[in-house]
Write an enzyme that holds these catalytic residues in place. Sequence first.
Site, PDB file in Angstrom:
ATOM      1  N   THR A   8       5.997  14.107   6.392  1.00  0.00           N
ATOM      2  CA  THR A   8       5.405  14.236   5.065  1.00  0.00           C
ATOM      3  C   THR A   8       3.898  14.451   5.145  1.00  0.00           C
ATOM      4  O   THR A   8       3.262  13.968   6.078  1.00  0.00           O
ATOM      5  CB  THR A   8       5.655  12.898   4.338  1.00  0.00           C
ATOM      6  OG1 THR A   8       7.053  12.749   4.203  1.00  0.00           O
ATOM      7  CG2 THR A   8       4.975  12.818   2.996  1.00  0.00           C
ATOM      8  N   ARG A  68      19.769  12.227  -1.607  1.00  0.00           N
ATOM      9  CA  ARG A  68      18.929  11.190  -1.003  1.00  0.00           C
ATOM     10  C   ARG A  68      17.455  11.394  -1.387  1.00  0.00           C
ATOM     11  O   ARG A  68      16.922  12.491  -1.337  1.00  0.00           O
ATOM     12  CB  ARG A  68      19.078  11.243   0.515  1.00  0.00           C
ATOM     13  CG  ARG A  68      18.238  10.200   1.269  1.00  0.00           C
ATOM     14  CD  ARG A  68      16.933  10.765   1.776  1.00  0.00           C
ATOM     15  NE  ARG A  68      16.212   9.837   2.649  1.00  0.00           N
ATOM     16  CZ  ARG A  68      14.963  10.019   3.049  1.00  0.00           C
ATOM     17  NH1 ARG A  68      14.293  11.071   2.674  1.00  0.00           N
ATOM     18  NH2 ARG A  68      14.376   9.138   3.830  1.00  0.00           N
ATOM     19  N   VAL A  69      16.805  10.314  -1.789  1.00  0.00           N
ATOM     20  CA  VAL A  69      15.371  10.349  -2.064  1.00  0.00           C
ATOM     21  C   VAL A  69      14.711   9.325  -1.146  1.00  0.00           C
ATOM     22  O   VAL A  69      15.195   8.194  -1.029  1.00  0.00           O
ATOM     23  CB  VAL A  69      15.089  10.015  -3.549  1.00  0.00           C
ATOM     24  CG1 VAL A  69      13.592   9.877  -3.800  1.00  0.00           C
ATOM     25  CG2 VAL A  69      15.676  11.097  -4.456  1.00  0.00           C
ATOM     26  N   GLY A  70      13.640   9.721  -0.501  1.00  0.00           N
ATOM     27  CA  GLY A  70      12.939   8.801   0.394  1.00  0.00           C
ATOM     28  C   GLY A  70      11.821   8.058  -0.324  1.00  0.00           C
ATOM     29  O   GLY A  70      11.816   7.929  -1.546  1.00  0.00           O
ATOM     30  N   ASP A  71      10.883   7.597   0.457  1.00  0.00           N
ATOM     31  CA  ASP A  71       9.762   6.816  -0.097  1.00  0.00           C
ATOM     32  C   ASP A  71       8.702   7.706  -0.775  1.00  0.00           C
ATOM     33  O   ASP A  71       7.985   7.245  -1.662  1.00  0.00           O
ATOM     34  CB  ASP A  71       9.053   6.069   1.043  1.00  0.00           C
ATOM     35  CG  ASP A  71       8.489   7.044   2.075  1.00  0.00           C
ATOM     36  OD1 ASP A  71       9.273   7.890   2.571  1.00  0.00           O
ATOM     37  OD2 ASP A  71       7.281   6.988   2.363  1.00  0.00           O
ATOM     38  N   THR A 111       4.289   7.699   5.886  1.00  0.00           N
ATOM     39  CA  THR A 111       5.140   8.753   6.420  1.00  0.00           C
ATOM     40  C   THR A 111       6.142   8.094   7.360  1.00  0.00           C
ATOM     41  O   THR A 111       5.916   6.987   7.845  1.00  0.00           O
ATOM     42  CB  THR A 111       4.305   9.826   7.158  1.00  0.00           C
ATOM     43  OG1 THR A 111       5.187  10.824   7.686  1.00  0.00           O
ATOM     44  CG2 THR A 111       3.493   9.239   8.294  1.00  0.00           C
ATOM     45  N   GLY A 112       7.244   8.792   7.604  1.00  0.00           N
ATOM     46  CA  GLY A 112       8.263   8.214   8.474  1.00  0.00           C
ATOM     47  C   GLY A 112       9.513   7.877   7.700  1.00  0.00           C
ATOM     48  O   GLY A 112       9.728   8.408   6.597  1.00  0.00           O
ATOM     49  N   GLY A 163      11.752   6.842   5.278  1.00  0.00           N
ATOM     50  CA  GLY A 163      11.519   6.374   3.922  1.00  0.00           C
ATOM     51  C   GLY A 163      12.267   5.104   3.565  1.00  0.00           C
ATOM     52  O   GLY A 163      11.741   4.237   2.856  1.00  0.00           O
TER      53      GLY A 163
HETATM   54  N1  ASP Z   1       8.939   9.650   4.437  1.00  0.00           N
HETATM   55  C1  ASP Z   1       9.654  10.853   4.271  1.00  0.00           C
HETATM   56  C2  ASP Z   1      11.060  10.550   3.842  1.00  0.00           C
HETATM   57  O1  ASP Z   1      11.628   9.562   4.252  1.00  0.00           O
HETATM   58  C3  ASP Z   1       9.716  11.728   5.484  1.00  0.00           C
HETATM   59  C4  ASP Z   1       8.558  11.691   6.444  1.00  0.00           C
HETATM   60  O2  ASP Z   1       7.531  11.144   6.178  1.00  0.00           O
HETATM   61  O3  ASP Z   1       8.624  12.248   7.502  1.00  0.00           O
HETATM   62  O4  ASP Z   1      11.622  11.350   3.143  1.00  0.00           O
END
Ligand code: ASP
Length: 334
Positions: A193, A221-224, A244-245, A247
């Site tokens: 992200t 699916r929805v992340g953070d 990031t990472g 979610g």
């Molecule tokens: N945080 C984002 C998600 O989980 C993806 C990412 O940061 O790489 O959708």
Amino acid sequence: MKRRTFFKFGLTTTALALLKSNGIFGKPIPKEEPKADLIKRSNIVISTWSHGIKANDEAWKVLSDGGKSIDAVEAGVRITEADITNRSVGIGGRPDREGHVTLDACIMDENSKCGAVACLEGIKHPVSVARAVMDKTPHVMLVGEGARDFAIEQGFEKCKTPIKEVKKDWKEWKKENKELLRKPRINHENHDTIGMLALDEFGNISGSCTTSGWAYKMHGRVGDSPIIGAGLFIDNEIGGACATGMGEAIIRIAGSHTVVELMRQGKSPQDACRLAVERIISKHDDLTGLQCGFIALDVYGRVGSYSVYSGFNYAFQKEDGKNVMVDSEYNRSW
Ligand code: ASP
């Protein structure tokens, strides 16, 4: 006044004063006075990963023209969203298992106004749709078809996704990954992200966050990233943070809000990011592939970052005009 009434009243007032001085009502606790050279209201932009360099450049143009941080963070991440070679943000992003590129984004300003979109398909600039949700509706978040209808009604540019190359990759992925719940390893290709924080010359902090999310995720699916408090949080009294990472792990601890609240308690941005990551670690028995990272910026212009695993970095542009990549501190190596 009777002795008992006086005693009761006196106690309550003392207790209240004590609570206030301890920041119970939400005021920052100045554990130590920030050094004089930290109290400068100069422009700063930070953003996650190497795509942040170009995004920072664009945000910097806004700031150095005397613009506001909210306009800078929107302009900055639009560059990443429009980059069709980017596989984790915007229209060049990878799709979900069913082949839909679903985009998530949010934005938040110095007045705690915020807007977000989730699961938005076929619109070039989700962050600007999020901004329109913030500016033009009484709501904070629109999702799916509703978000798309709103974007079209507002005249946002449509586009066809997935783009050709991405569709080809997805078809191959489907052949090789029959088992639907297999977790893809988080890496630069499929899961990065852009989150951006900016401080302007008026001393105001804003932030933005935009992503195509976890490649080959489940549909819906929805992340953070579009969730205020998870992927992004700003409190102009204190500072801001974004994530990031993975979610799911970030949402579990309301990650970005946690970082900002730790700063409110007197932690530096660096310590706040580290403590939030340590909390994520403490909530998970299995850390395999669980990369999460935070960046933070406080009102004094101090920055910090921390991640679960090595390899996370962020782009940092400050007053001297230099825009450089900074390797984040981390808890463990891959
Ligand atoms: N945080 C984002 C998600 O989980 C993806 C990412 O940061 O790489 O959708």
